[in-house]
Design an enzyme around this catalytic site. Structure first.
Site, PDB file in Angstrom:
ATOM      1  N   ARG A 140      24.097 -16.891  28.052  1.00 47.17           N
ATOM      2  CA  ARG A 140      22.804 -16.169  28.172  1.00 47.17           C
ATOM      3  C   ARG A 140      22.347 -15.542  26.864  1.00 47.17           C
ATOM      4  NH1 ARG A 140      24.921 -14.557  33.259  1.00 47.17           N
ATOM      5  NH2 ARG A 140      24.000 -15.853  34.866  1.00 47.17           N
ATOM      6  N   LYS A 162      10.936 -19.146  17.454  1.00 44.13           N
ATOM      7  CA  LYS A 162      10.753 -20.274  18.377  1.00 44.13           C
ATOM      8  C   LYS A 162      11.936 -21.219  18.222  1.00 44.13           C
ATOM      9  CE  LYS A 162       5.771 -20.943  18.898  1.00 44.13           C
ATOM     10  NZ  LYS A 162       4.661 -21.873  18.590  1.00 44.13           N
ATOM     11  N   GLU A 204       3.080 -26.580   4.744  1.00 41.05           N
ATOM     12  CA  GLU A 204       3.018 -25.427   5.663  1.00 41.05           C
ATOM     13  C   GLU A 204       2.607 -24.146   4.909  1.00 41.05           C
ATOM     14  OE1 GLU A 204       3.101 -25.580   8.909  1.00 41.05           O
ATOM     15  OE2 GLU A 204       4.323 -27.308   9.482  1.00 41.05           O
ATOM     16  N   LYS A 246       3.410 -15.134   7.883  1.00 44.90           N
ATOM     17  CA  LYS A 246       3.828 -15.596   9.215  1.00 44.90           C
ATOM     18  C   LYS A 246       4.409 -14.426  10.009  1.00 44.90           C
ATOM     19  CE  LYS A 246       6.242 -18.757  12.135  1.00 44.90           C
ATOM     20  NZ  LYS A 246       7.024 -19.943  12.373  1.00 44.90           N
ATOM     21  N   GLU A 256       2.786 -16.106  21.375  1.00 43.84           N
ATOM     22  CA  GLU A 256       1.619 -16.965  21.283  1.00 43.84           C
ATOM     23  C   GLU A 256       0.654 -16.783  22.452  1.00 43.84           C
ATOM     24  OE1 GLU A 256       2.561 -20.762  19.566  1.00 43.84           O
ATOM     25  OE2 GLU A 256       0.619 -21.575  20.179  1.00 43.84           O
ATOM     26  N   ARG A 260      -1.302 -16.003  17.341  1.00 40.99           N
ATOM     27  CA  ARG A 260      -0.296 -16.919  16.777  1.00 40.99           C
ATOM     28  C   ARG A 260      -0.813 -18.363  16.728  1.00 40.99           C
ATOM     29  NH1 ARG A 260       6.328 -16.656  17.592  1.00 40.99           N
ATOM     30  NH2 ARG A 260       6.770 -18.433  16.258  1.00 40.99           N
ATOM     31  N   ASN A 264      -1.318 -23.008  14.192  1.00 39.82           N
ATOM     32  CA  ASN A 264      -1.446 -24.421  14.572  1.00 39.82           C
ATOM     33  C   ASN A 264      -2.519 -25.139  13.768  1.00 39.82           C
ATOM     34  OD1 ASN A 264       0.477 -24.032  16.561  1.00 39.82           O
ATOM     35  ND2 ASN A 264      -1.056 -23.385  18.057  1.00 39.82           N
ATOM     36  N   HIS A 267      -2.427 -28.818  13.198  1.00 37.70           N
ATOM     37  CA  HIS A 267      -1.369 -29.375  14.048  1.00 37.70           C
ATOM     38  C   HIS A 267      -1.915 -30.173  15.238  1.00 37.70           C
ATOM     39  CE1 HIS A 267       1.218 -26.923  11.606  1.00 37.70           C
ATOM     40  NE2 HIS A 267       2.292 -27.306  12.261  1.00 37.70           N
ATOM     41  N   HIS A 271      -0.325 -33.580  15.043  1.00 36.77           N
ATOM     42  CA  HIS A 271       0.669 -34.112  15.992  1.00 36.77           C
ATOM     43  C   HIS A 271       0.277 -35.513  16.467  1.00 36.77           C
ATOM     44  CE1 HIS A 271       2.392 -29.907  17.075  1.00 36.77           C
ATOM     45  NE2 HIS A 271       3.159 -30.537  16.203  1.00 36.77           N
ATOM     46  N   HIS A 283       6.741 -34.270   9.051  1.00 35.42           N
ATOM     47  CA  HIS A 283       5.896 -33.321   9.791  1.00 35.42           C
ATOM     48  C   HIS A 283       4.829 -32.689   8.875  1.00 35.42           C
ATOM     49  CE1 HIS A 283       4.824 -30.278  12.732  1.00 35.42           C
ATOM     50  NE2 HIS A 283       5.045 -29.337  11.826  1.00 35.42           N
TER      51      HIS A 283
END
Ligand code: NAD
Length: 376
Positions: A140, A162, A204, A246, A256, A260, A264, A267, A271, A283
Site C-alpha cells: 500500500r 504521476k 519538454e 512544473k 489535474e 495542470r 499537456n 500532447h 500523442h 516522446h
C-alpha cells in the site's frame, strides 16, 4: 606597514555561479526537494540517506542505465552502510507494464520488503514511472526517490508524482499519484544520453517555457547550442527553471483538476503522432511536432503566426523534427484522447510565448484541421 590606500579597490574575479540548485516542491500531499548538481558524488549519497532514513533501498533501473551508473551508486550507498539491492528491467517503453511491475513485486517481496523501505528509481521516464508505480502500490505504498538519468525525466517525469504503467489499450492508463521523497539530478548522469534523446527531453523545456515563462523561452532560443552540448551552467539553469515552473503548477493542481492541463501543450496532437508513427519518434520529438500543429491550429482561430515561427526556429535549433504534416497521425487516437471530456478536450493555447489559455476544443474540429493540413 602603511595603511591601505582607501582609493585602492581590490579587484576580485566575480565568483562563478555555483553549478548546483535546490528547489522545494510543495503539493497538498507532500513537500520534497529537487536537487541539481554537476557530479553524481557524495552529495547524492547524502541526499538519498537524508530522504530515506532507516530504509533498505531497492534500486530499480533499466539494463542500459545499470551498465552505466548503477554500480557506482550501489557501491557508494553500501559504503555508507546502507542495505541495497539492484533490480533491472529491459530498457524501453516495453517495460512499462503490469507484468514487469508484477515481477518487481515478487523480487521485492522475496527480499522481505517492509513499509519502512524505499525504492530508488535510477533511469529515464520509463523507470521513473514504473518504479514510482511499484513503490506506490507495494504494501500500500513505500517511499521512493527519483534519480532521473534522461533530460526528459529530469525536467518532467520525475517531478509531480504521476506514476504509470501502460495497458494494451493505451499508454499510462494504469497509475497513481505518489510524490517522491526527493528528486536528485546529476548532470554527470544525463551526459551519457545519446544526443537525440537529450534533444527530445529539451522539447519538454520548450513546452513549459512556451506556456509559462517568456524569459526561459528566450534563454533556450539563445543557448540552444550550449544546451545540446550539455554546457553545465546553461543546462542546470534551464532544467532548474523548468522544474520550478512544473512544481508551481503541480503545487496548485496536484491531481489535474484544472491548471495542470497546461502541461499537456502539444500532447493532444503529439500523442496522435506518437501512435501514428508507431513510437518510431521519441516522446519529446512527437510533443515538439504536436506543439507546432496545435500552434498552427491556434492561428486558424485568430492566433499569432509568430508563435509558430518561433517554435519552428527553436525546434530546428534543438535538432528536433520540424514538419508535423510529414508525420503519420493516428486520428483514432486523437478522437480517444484520454483527457477528453465528452467530445471536447481542454487544449492549452499559447497566444505568445510565456502565456497560456485553456480552451474547450471539439476533438472533431481538431481532427478535421489535421486531416485538411495533412491532405495538402
Ligand atoms: N510521470 C510523468 O509525469 C511523465 C512525464 C513525461 C513523460 N513520462 C513518461 O516518460 C517515459 C519516457 O521517458 P524517457 O524519454 O526518459 O525514456 P526512457 O526511460 O525509455 O529512456 C530512453 C532511453 O534512454 C536510455 N537511458 C536513460 N538514461 C540514460 C543515460 N543517462 N545514458 C544513456 N542512456 C540512457 C534508456 O535505457 C532508454 O533506452 C514515457 O513512458 C512517458 O510516458 C512521464
Amino acid at each position: 606597514l602603511a595603511p591601505p590606500d582607501p582609493a585602492l579597490k581590490i579587484k576580485t574575479a566575480p565568483a562563478p555561479e555555483p553549478v548546483e540548485r535546490r528547489l522545494c516542491v510543495t503539493t497538498p500531499s507532500a513537500t520534497y526537494n529537487v536537487e541539481l548538481r554537476h557530479d553524481a558524488g557524495a552529495w547524492l549519497i547524502d541526499a538519498i540517506d537524508a530522504a530515506t532514513p532507516n530504509a533498505r533501498l531497492f534500486i530499480l533501473t533499466d539494463q542500459t542505465v545499470a551498465a552505466l551508473h548503477a554500480d557506482a551508486l550501489t557501491r557508494a550507498l553500501v559504503g555508507r552502510g546502507r542495505q541495497v539491492t539492484l533490480h533491472s528491467v529491459p530498457a524501453g517503453e516495453g517495460s512499462k507494464t503490469l507484468e514487469t511491475a508484477s515481477r518487481l513485486y515478487d523480487e521485492l517481496l522475496l527480499a522481505g520488503v517492509c513499509r519502512t523501505d524505499a525504492v530508488v528509481a535510477l533511469g529515464g521516464g520509463v523507470v521513473g514511472d514504473l518504479a514510482g508505480f511499484v513503490a506506490s502500490t507495494i504494501l500500500r505504498g513505500i517511499r521512493s526517490v527519483q534519480v532521473p538519468t534522461t533530460t526528459l525525466a529530469a525536467v518532467d517525469a520525475s517531478v509531480g508524482g504521476k506514476t504509470a504503467v501502460n495497458s494494451p489499450r493505451g499508454k499510462n492508463l494504469i497509475g497513481t499519484f505518489h510524490q517522491p521523497q526527493a528528486v536528485l539530478i546529476a548532470r554527470e548522469h544525463l551526459a551519457t544520453q545519446n544526443p537525440r534523446q537529450h534533444a527530445a527531453g529539451l522539447a519538454e523545456v520548450v513546452k513549459i517555457a512556451a506556456t509559462s515563462d517568456a524569459l526561459l523561452f528566450e534563454r533556450v532560443e539563445r543557448d540552444a547550442k550550449a544546451l545540446l552540448e550539455f554546457a553545465p551552467q546553461p543546462l542546470l539553469d534551464v532544467i532548474a527553471r523548468a522544474v520550478e515552473l512544473k512544481a508551481l503548477v503541480v503545487g496548485r493542481d496536484e491531481r489535474e483538476q484544472g491548471e495542470r492541463a497546461i502541461l499537456n501543450y502539444g500532447h493532444t496532437i503529439g500523442h496522435a503522432i506518437e501512435s501514428g508513427e508507431r513510437f518510431r519518434l521519441l516522446h519529446g520529438e512527437a510533443v515538439m511536432l504536436g506543439m507546432l500543429a496545435e500552434a498552427e491550429w491556434a492561428v486558424t482561430q485568430g492566433g499569432s503566426p509568430k508563435v509558430v515561427e518561433r517554435l519552428s526556429a527553436l525546434a530546428k535549433a534543438l535538432a528536433l523534427p520540424t514538419s508535423w504534416t510529414a508525420a503519420r497521425i493516428d486520428l483514432g487516437a486523437l478522437a480517444l484522447d484520454k483527457k477528453r471530456q465528452g467530445e471536447e478536450v481542454r487544449l492549452p493555447v499559447v497566444p505568445k510565448p510565456g502565456t497560456v489559455e485553456l480552451r474547450n476544443v471539439s476533438l472533431e474540429a481538431l481532427a478535421s484541421f489535421v486531416q485538411r493540413r495533412t491532405a495538402t
